[in-house]
Write a protein that holds these residues in place. Structure first.
Motif, PDB file in Angstrom:
ATOM      1  N   LYS A   1      11.395  19.952  -8.799  1.00 53.63           N
ATOM      2  CA  LYS A   1      10.619  18.977  -9.514  1.00 53.63           C
ATOM      3  C   LYS A   1      11.175  17.659  -8.761  1.00 53.63           C
ATOM      4  N   PHE A   2      12.333  17.284  -8.512  1.00 53.85           N
ATOM      5  CA  PHE A   2      12.919  15.802  -8.207  1.00 53.85           C
ATOM      6  C   PHE A   2      12.289  15.828  -6.755  1.00 53.85           C
ATOM      7  N   LYS A   3      12.315  16.778  -6.074  1.00 52.83           N
ATOM      8  CA  LYS A   3      11.558  16.730  -4.702  1.00 52.83           C
ATOM      9  C   LYS A   3      10.084  16.306  -4.713  1.00 52.83           C
ATOM     10  N   GLU A   4       9.566  16.949  -5.443  1.00 48.19           N
ATOM     11  CA  GLU A   4       7.933  16.482  -5.663  1.00 48.19           C
ATOM     12  C   GLU A   4       7.696  15.165  -6.160  1.00 48.19           C
ATOM     13  N   LYS A   5       8.406  14.833  -7.115  1.00 49.79           N
ATOM     14  CA  LYS A   5       8.615  13.432  -7.543  1.00 49.79           C
ATOM     15  C   LYS A   5       8.890  12.393  -6.487  1.00 49.79           C
ATOM     16  N   ILE A   6       9.809  12.576  -5.809  1.00 49.35           N
ATOM     17  CA  ILE A   6      10.117  11.717  -4.466  1.00 49.35           C
ATOM     18  C   ILE A   6       8.896  11.745  -3.553  1.00 49.35           C
ATOM     19  N   LYS A   7       8.316  12.828  -3.398  1.00 55.15           N
ATOM     20  CA  LYS A   7       6.942  12.991  -2.392  1.00 55.15           C
ATOM     21  C   LYS A   7       5.848  12.129  -2.962  1.00 55.15           C
ATOM     22  N   ALA A   8       5.861  12.199  -4.161  1.00 61.90           N
ATOM     23  CA  ALA A   8       4.535  11.558  -4.706  1.00 61.90           C
ATOM     24  C   ALA A   8       4.646  10.042  -4.958  1.00 61.90           C
ATOM     25  N   ILE A   9       5.840   9.579  -4.894  1.00 63.40           N
ATOM     26  CA  ILE A   9       6.064   8.099  -5.236  1.00 63.40           C
ATOM     27  C   ILE A   9       6.290   7.601  -3.664  1.00 63.40           C
ATOM     28  N   GLN A  10       6.908   8.363  -2.953  1.00 65.41           N
ATOM     29  CA  GLN A  10       6.639   7.878  -1.230  1.00 65.41           C
ATOM     30  C   GLN A  10       5.311   7.876  -0.876  1.00 65.41           C
ATOM     31  N   ASP A  11       4.589   8.923  -1.275  1.00 68.16           N
ATOM     32  CA  ASP A  11       3.178   8.835  -0.791  1.00 68.16           C
ATOM     33  C   ASP A  11       2.478   7.561  -1.400  1.00 68.16           C
ATOM     34  N   THR A  12       2.738   7.209  -2.706  1.00 68.50           N
ATOM     35  CA  THR A  12       2.042   5.843  -3.107  1.00 68.50           C
ATOM     36  C   THR A  12       2.348   4.563  -2.374  1.00 68.50           C
ATOM     37  N   MET A  13       3.774   4.729  -2.021  1.00 68.82           N
ATOM     38  CA  MET A  13       4.404   3.682  -1.364  1.00 68.82           C
ATOM     39  C   MET A  13       3.622   3.655   0.043  1.00 68.82           C
ATOM     40  N   TYR A  14       3.471   4.647   0.632  1.00 68.61           N
ATOM     41  CA  TYR A  14       2.821   4.778   1.879  1.00 68.61           C
ATOM     42  C   TYR A  14       1.537   4.310   1.889  1.00 68.61           C
ATOM     43  N   VAL A  15       0.862   4.459   0.690  1.00 73.52           N
ATOM     44  CA  VAL A  15      -0.723   4.018   0.683  1.00 73.52           C
ATOM     45  C   VAL A  15      -0.881   2.534   0.211  1.00 73.52           C
ATOM     46  N   ILE A  16       0.002   2.255  -0.519  1.00 76.02           N
ATOM     47  CA  ILE A  16      -0.181   0.748  -1.219  1.00 76.02           C
ATOM     48  C   ILE A  16       0.965   0.121  -1.258  1.00 76.02           C
ATOM     49  N   GLY A  17       2.183   0.366  -0.348  1.00 75.51           N
ATOM     50  CA  GLY A  17       3.192  -0.409  -0.324  1.00 75.51           C
ATOM     51  C   GLY A  17       3.255  -1.379   0.688  1.00 75.51           C
ATOM     52  N   GLY A  18       4.271  -2.313   0.917  1.00 76.20           N
ATOM     53  CA  GLY A  18       4.401  -3.292   1.570  1.00 76.20           C
ATOM     54  C   GLY A  18       3.797  -4.578   0.954  1.00 76.20           C
ATOM     55  N   LYS A  19       3.775  -5.595   1.528  1.00 81.71           N
ATOM     56  CA  LYS A  19       3.586  -6.983   1.058  1.00 81.71           C
ATOM     57  C   LYS A  19       2.007  -7.344   0.740  1.00 81.71           C
ATOM     58  N   TRP A  20       1.206  -6.518   1.489  1.00 77.89           N
ATOM     59  CA  TRP A  20      -0.089  -7.107   1.639  1.00 77.89           C
ATOM     60  C   TRP A  20      -1.232  -6.141   1.039  1.00 77.89           C
ATOM     61  N   LYS A  21      -0.833  -4.790   0.943  1.00 78.43           N
ATOM     62  CA  LYS A  21      -1.954  -4.167   0.594  1.00 78.43           C
ATOM     63  C   LYS A  21      -2.560  -4.461  -0.858  1.00 78.43           C
ATOM     64  N   ILE A  22      -1.869  -4.373  -2.066  1.00 75.84           N
ATOM     65  CA  ILE A  22      -2.525  -4.680  -3.076  1.00 75.84           C
ATOM     66  C   ILE A  22      -3.019  -6.024  -3.208  1.00 75.84           C
ATOM     67  N   VAL A  23      -2.372  -6.673  -2.480  1.00 79.99           N
ATOM     68  CA  VAL A  23      -2.727  -8.313  -2.584  1.00 79.99           C
ATOM     69  C   VAL A  23      -4.299  -8.246  -2.058  1.00 79.99           C
ATOM     70  N   ILE A  24      -4.444  -7.440  -0.820  1.00 78.94           N
ATOM     71  CA  ILE A  24      -5.685  -7.599  -0.043  1.00 78.94           C
ATOM     72  C   ILE A  24      -6.857  -6.829  -1.377  1.00 78.94           C
ATOM     73  N   ILE A  25      -6.496  -6.114  -1.695  1.00 80.04           N
ATOM     74  CA  ILE A  25      -7.358  -5.336  -2.838  1.00 80.04           C
ATOM     75  C   ILE A  25      -7.573  -6.287  -3.875  1.00 80.04           C
ATOM     76  N   LEU A  26      -6.726  -6.963  -4.206  1.00 78.64           N
ATOM     77  CA  LEU A  26      -6.845  -8.104  -5.420  1.00 78.64           C
ATOM     78  C   LEU A  26      -7.841  -9.065  -4.859  1.00 78.64           C
ATOM     79  N   SER A  27      -7.512  -9.480  -3.781  1.00 79.86           N
ATOM     80  CA  SER A  27      -8.502 -10.569  -3.220  1.00 79.86           C
ATOM     81  C   SER A  27     -10.142 -10.248  -3.008  1.00 79.86           C
ATOM     82  N   ILE A  28     -10.323  -8.752  -2.549  1.00 81.63           N
ATOM     83  CA  ILE A  28     -11.537  -8.189  -2.554  1.00 81.63           C
ATOM     84  C   ILE A  28     -12.034  -8.085  -4.145  1.00 81.63           C
TER      85      ILE A  28
END
Lengths: 113, 113
Positions: free
Chosen positions: B7-34
């Motif tokens: 379960k713990f490994k699945e939780k890690i994987k899911a959170i890392q997937d989220t960070m891969y898709v929307i992580g970093g300084k710009w992605k969510i901010v670009i979405i907000l701008s659009i």
């Protein structure tokens, strides 16, 4: 700048601050590992696939500076170092929960393309 | 591996997937701008402090590949390109809201040290 633009810039800043503190591949995962009972460096490393000692050291220091974990030196022979979550760190669950849910859903979405 | 470890490994994987898709300084901010009405490349750049054209191009491509934005070519003279959020992208608000709140609170916490 209009009221709306000011609000937008504040929103950007707040989200970028959050990403700076807990963003990246490892930070929340390290917090979860400590939350799961891994207090010592080697236990944390063993619990997280593919993390290196160098990366873990750097991230632990960052988390400590941001008041999310605390580091205790236990003066025995040999000296032992233990990491624990701060009370404040539990606020991370407001983020970890939605992130876990979103990540699981996204993988279904992407694979179901 | 125990049930809990799986379960713990699945939780890690899911959170890392989220960070891969929307992580970093710009992605969510670009979405907000659009989301805020900036559809064209130059409008998005102008709305986000310190982002460069090169970074925005790379992040737009990443967001498109992850089904969060769509890119429309408007066949006029000159050709126009417009970015819009996909229906699916609105699910990001489950993350953006808590992140904004957490970021604002964290700055008070850190400065109130």
């Amino acid at each position: 700048m209009t009221e709306q633009e000011i609000k937008f810039k504040e929103k950007i800043k707040a989200i970028q601050d959050t990403m700076y503190v807990i963003g990246g591949k490892w930070k929340i995962v390290i917090i979860l590992s400590i939350y799961n009972g891994n207090k010592r460096f080697n236990d944390i490393v063993a619990s997280i696939p593919k993390i290196t000692n160098r990366v873990l050291s750097k991230e632990l220091k960052h988390l400590e500076e941001n008041l999310l974990i605390s580091r205790k030196v236990i003066d025995e022979y040999p000296v032992r170092i233990e990491y624990t979550l701060t009370e404040y760190c539990l606020s991370i669950d407001e983020l970890a929960g939605p992130m876990e849910k979103w990540g699981k859903n996204h993988m279904k979405k992407i694979s179901g393309k």
